[in-house]
Design a protein around this motif. Structure first.
Motif, mmCIF file in Angstrom:
data_model
loop_
_atom_site.group_PDB
_atom_site.id
_atom_site.type_symbol
_atom_site.label_atom_id
_atom_site.label_comp_id
_atom_site.label_asym_id
_atom_site.label_seq_id
_atom_site.Cartn_x
_atom_site.Cartn_y
_atom_site.Cartn_z
ATOM 1 N N GLU A 305 0.859 -1.183 0.000
ATOM 2 C CA GLU A 305 0.000 0.000 0.000
ATOM 3 C C GLU A 305 0.897 1.235 0.000
ATOM 4 O O GLU A 305 1.598 1.523 0.973
ATOM 5 C CB GLU A 305 -0.912 -0.010 1.219
ATOM 6 N N LEU A 306 0.870 1.955 -1.114
ATOM 7 C CA LEU A 306 1.782 3.088 -1.262
ATOM 8 C C LEU A 306 1.540 4.211 -0.253
ATOM 9 O O LEU A 306 2.515 4.827 0.219
ATOM 10 C CB LEU A 306 1.686 3.634 -2.695
ATOM 11 N N PRO A 307 0.293 4.558 0.112
ATOM 12 C CA PRO A 307 0.133 5.632 1.109
ATOM 13 C C PRO A 307 0.875 5.354 2.410
ATOM 14 O O PRO A 307 1.476 6.270 3.000
ATOM 15 C CB PRO A 307 -1.383 5.689 1.309
ATOM 16 N N ALA A 308 0.863 4.113 2.852
ATOM 17 C CA ALA A 308 1.552 3.778 4.097
ATOM 18 C C ALA A 308 3.059 3.937 3.951
ATOM 19 O O ALA A 308 3.739 4.482 4.835
ATOM 20 C CB ALA A 308 1.202 2.354 4.516
ATOM 21 N N ILE A 309 3.607 3.473 2.817
ATOM 22 C CA ILE A 309 5.054 3.574 2.603
ATOM 23 C C ILE A 309 5.483 5.035 2.477
ATOM 24 O O ILE A 309 6.486 5.470 3.066
ATOM 25 C CB ILE A 309 5.458 2.769 1.357
ATOM 26 N N LEU A 313 8.013 7.081 5.086
ATOM 27 C CA LEU A 313 9.268 7.712 4.673
ATOM 28 C C LEU A 313 9.284 9.198 5.016
ATOM 29 O O LEU A 313 10.290 9.729 5.526
ATOM 30 C CB LEU A 313 9.472 7.517 3.173
ATOM 31 N N ALA A 314 8.184 9.882 4.740
ATOM 32 C CA ALA A 314 8.133 11.313 5.041
ATOM 33 C C ALA A 314 8.292 11.570 6.538
ATOM 34 O O ALA A 314 9.014 12.492 6.966
ATOM 35 C CB ALA A 314 6.821 11.902 4.524
ATOM 36 N N ALA A 315 7.611 10.775 7.357
ATOM 37 C CA ALA A 315 7.722 10.959 8.802
ATOM 38 C C ALA A 315 9.136 10.689 9.289
ATOM 39 O O ALA A 315 9.660 11.396 10.176
ATOM 40 C CB ALA A 315 6.729 10.036 9.516
ATOM 41 N N ARG A 320 14.170 13.549 11.425
ATOM 42 C CA ARG A 320 15.595 13.896 11.370
ATOM 43 C C ARG A 320 15.817 15.349 10.978
ATOM 44 O O ARG A 320 16.929 15.758 10.661
ATOM 45 C CB ARG A 320 16.309 12.975 10.385
ATOM 46 N N GLY A 321 14.726 16.105 10.929
ATOM 47 C CA GLY A 321 14.839 17.521 10.633
ATOM 48 C C GLY A 321 14.933 17.853 9.159
ATOM 49 O O GLY A 321 15.336 18.966 8.801
ATOM 50 N N LYS A 322 14.555 16.936 8.283
ATOM 51 C CA LYS A 322 14.600 17.163 6.838
ATOM 52 C C LYS A 322 13.250 17.688 6.361
ATOM 53 O O LYS A 322 12.201 17.322 6.907
ATOM 54 C CB LYS A 322 14.946 15.878 6.096
ATOM 55 N N ALA A 359 12.002 18.141 -0.418
ATOM 56 C CA ALA A 359 11.403 17.104 -1.269
ATOM 57 C C ALA A 359 9.912 17.036 -0.980
ATOM 58 O O ALA A 359 9.473 17.189 0.168
ATOM 59 C CB ALA A 359 12.046 15.744 -1.002
ATOM 60 N N ARG A 360 9.142 16.789 -2.046
ATOM 61 C CA ARG A 360 7.697 16.643 -1.920
ATOM 62 C C ARG A 360 7.295 15.343 -2.607
ATOM 63 O O ARG A 360 7.636 15.111 -3.775
ATOM 64 C CB ARG A 360 6.979 17.826 -2.557
ATOM 65 N N LEU A 361 6.554 14.504 -1.907
ATOM 66 C CA LEU A 361 6.179 13.188 -2.390
ATOM 67 C C LEU A 361 4.711 13.191 -2.800
ATOM 68 O O LEU A 361 3.858 13.733 -2.088
ATOM 69 C CB LEU A 361 6.413 12.122 -1.313
ATOM 70 N N SER A 362 4.411 12.530 -3.933
ATOM 71 C CA SER A 362 3.027 12.409 -4.405
ATOM 72 C C SER A 362 2.885 11.110 -5.185
ATOM 73 O O SER A 362 3.870 10.577 -5.725
ATOM 74 C CB SER A 362 2.617 13.602 -5.278
ATOM 75 N N VAL A 363 1.647 10.613 -5.245
ATOM 76 C CA VAL A 363 1.326 9.382 -5.975
ATOM 77 C C VAL A 363 0.074 9.635 -6.788
ATOM 78 O O VAL A 363 -0.968 10.029 -6.232
ATOM 79 C CB VAL A 363 1.100 8.188 -5.017
#
Length: 447
Positions: A305-309, A313-315, A320-322, A359-363
């Motif tokens: 399930e991509l939303p969970a992955i 990763l974002a969290a 780590r302050g990124k 970085a910005r993540l989207s699906v």
């Protein structure tokens, strides 16, 4: 949409070629039969007309011998007229030059020199009493020795029975020939389709089973050779993995030992430089081994399930302050190997943070494909840089300092992982600035 007359598949080409050849053969057969039927009709109608002309000439000759003074006339026959002038013809007659030519040739074979021969078809069909006969009534006029002999004959109907016969004959041939050919071609093409799918599969996947050898002998031999070839590739890949594992183990051991010894150096500045060099060598060794093993993970593909992955990763990076955020994330499932997919996404995120600040993540999904997009806000790349950036050891920042980027293997590892999972990696500049790194994967059927 462009129309393709010639089919692309083996079955389609074979059936199409046989169907066209059958059609051409039947067309030639039809032309020959029509010509033979026409000759038969001419022989029947022309032969009857010539026989009546010769009979009329013989009777006239006998009567002239019996009555030299011409006091006795020939008995009238409704189908034969003899006189010094041609008889009048009714309106609507149609000239038949082919019949006239045929009658002239028959008279010449009978040694009767005809000065003129003509043939005409009457507008009314022949009849016996009130019954109309099929075909046409024809009048043949021949001029011999100054006398015109006009006789009636009949031509049968043309083509109707022949066309029906050829239609059913052609249909029978198509059924008798095309159906077995289609079955044979399908039997040969089905294993070839399986072979094509197997050849397109990732050779790094070690859990593939040998293809069953089916179909004609030539196809079976080809499948057997492919199975042996794939087995050799799997053996070479396994040997490569063992060699890389041994190399990694043998190199890490002296590096660790060297790190322990370096800790004993009294000069702090020299010690820090030596430790940094050892860490750089260790990181580069890790990247090289990861590139060599990309797409060849031992774990099996599973439903992810991509939303969970993506959220995980974002969290992790935010802790780590990124500066890693999430945009639109479609609720979709893909079939892949979790560890390798996470590594590919981490490499893309690290590149975005190194060269694009955040970085910005989207699906998103479209046309049965999943696009996992990692966007940055960097300066972007030229088309030449985009074409070479995913090659091993290629970097957007040209220095070899690991503090300003890696060894240039992150994108290559991500690309090989994407290909190993049945997808691809693309890089493109955004219109508003920045770079989009996109992993494209097929949507899982179970999603």
């Amino acid at each position: 949409m462009r129309f393709r007359l010639w089919p692309r598949s083996l079955v389609g080409q074979l059936v199409f070629a046989v169907a066209v050849m059958l059609f051409v053969a039947q067309a030639i057969n039809f032309a020959l039969l029509v010509r033979g039927q026409k000759q038969q009709l001419l022989a029947h109608g022309g032969g009857m007309a010539v026989a009546r002309i010769i009979d009329a000439m013989d009777r006239r000759q006998r009567e002239l011998l019996e009555t030299p003074d011409g006091s006795h006339r020939m008995r009238q026959n409704p189908r034969v007229k003899v006189g010094p002038l041609p008889p009048p013809l009714p309106d609507g007659v149609v000239a038949l030059p082919s019949l006239a030519k045929y009658v002239r040739s028959l008279l010449a074979e009978a040694d009767i020199p005809a000065q003129q021969v003509s043939a005409w078809a009457l507008p009314q069909p022949p009849r016996i009493g009130r019954t109309r006969l099929p075909g046409r009534t024809v009048v043949v006029i021949a001029r011999v020795d100054g006398q015109f002999y006009a006789v009636r004959s009949r031509l049968g109907m043309e083509g109707f029975r022949l066309q029906g016969f050829l239609f059913w004959q052609t249909l029978s041939l198509y059924l008798l020939l095309l159906v077995p050919i289609m079955l044979i071609a399908w039997r040969a093409a089905a294993p070839l389709r399986d072979l094509t799918r197997a050849a397109r599969a990732n050779p790094a996947l070690r859990d593939t089973e040998p293809l069953p050898e089916a179909g004609p002998s030539d196809v079976r031999d080809l499948i057997g050779a492919f199975n042996a070839y794939r087995a050799r590739i799997a053996t070479m890949l396994s040997d490569k993995d063992r060699m890389l594992g041994a190399v990694g183990h043998d190199l890490r051991t002296p590096l660790a030992s060297l790190r322990v010894r370096v800790e004993q150096v009294d000069d702090e500045r020299l010690r820090d430089k030596m430790i940094a060099s050892i860490e750089e060598m260790t990181a580069m060794l890790t990247d090289i081994l990861a590139l060599a093993r990309a797409g060849a993970g031992a774990d099996r593909q599973e439903q992810l399930e991509l939303p969970a992955i993506i959220s995980e990763l974002a969290a992790d990076y935010r802790e780590r302050g990124k500066d890693v955020s999430m945009a639109e994330v479609a609720d979709v499932t893909v079939r892949a190997r979790a560890m390798l997919l996470r590594r590919a996404l981490r490499n893309l995120i690290e590149n975005a943070l190194a060269y694009g600040v955040r970085a910005r993540l989207s699906v998103v999904t479209a046309e049965g494909r999943v696009r996992i997009v990692v966007s940055d806000e960097g300066p972007g790349m030229t088309e030449e840089q985009l074409a070479t950036l995913i090659e091993p050891f290629a970097r957007g920042e040209q220095s070899r300092n690991r503090a300003t980027g890696g060894a240039g293997l992150g994108l290559s590892i991500a690309r090989d992982i994407a290909v190993g999972e049945g997808g691809l990696l693309t890089l493109s500049n955004r219109a508003g600035g920045g770079l989009d790194a996109v992993i494209v994967l097929p949507v899982s059927i179970e999603s």
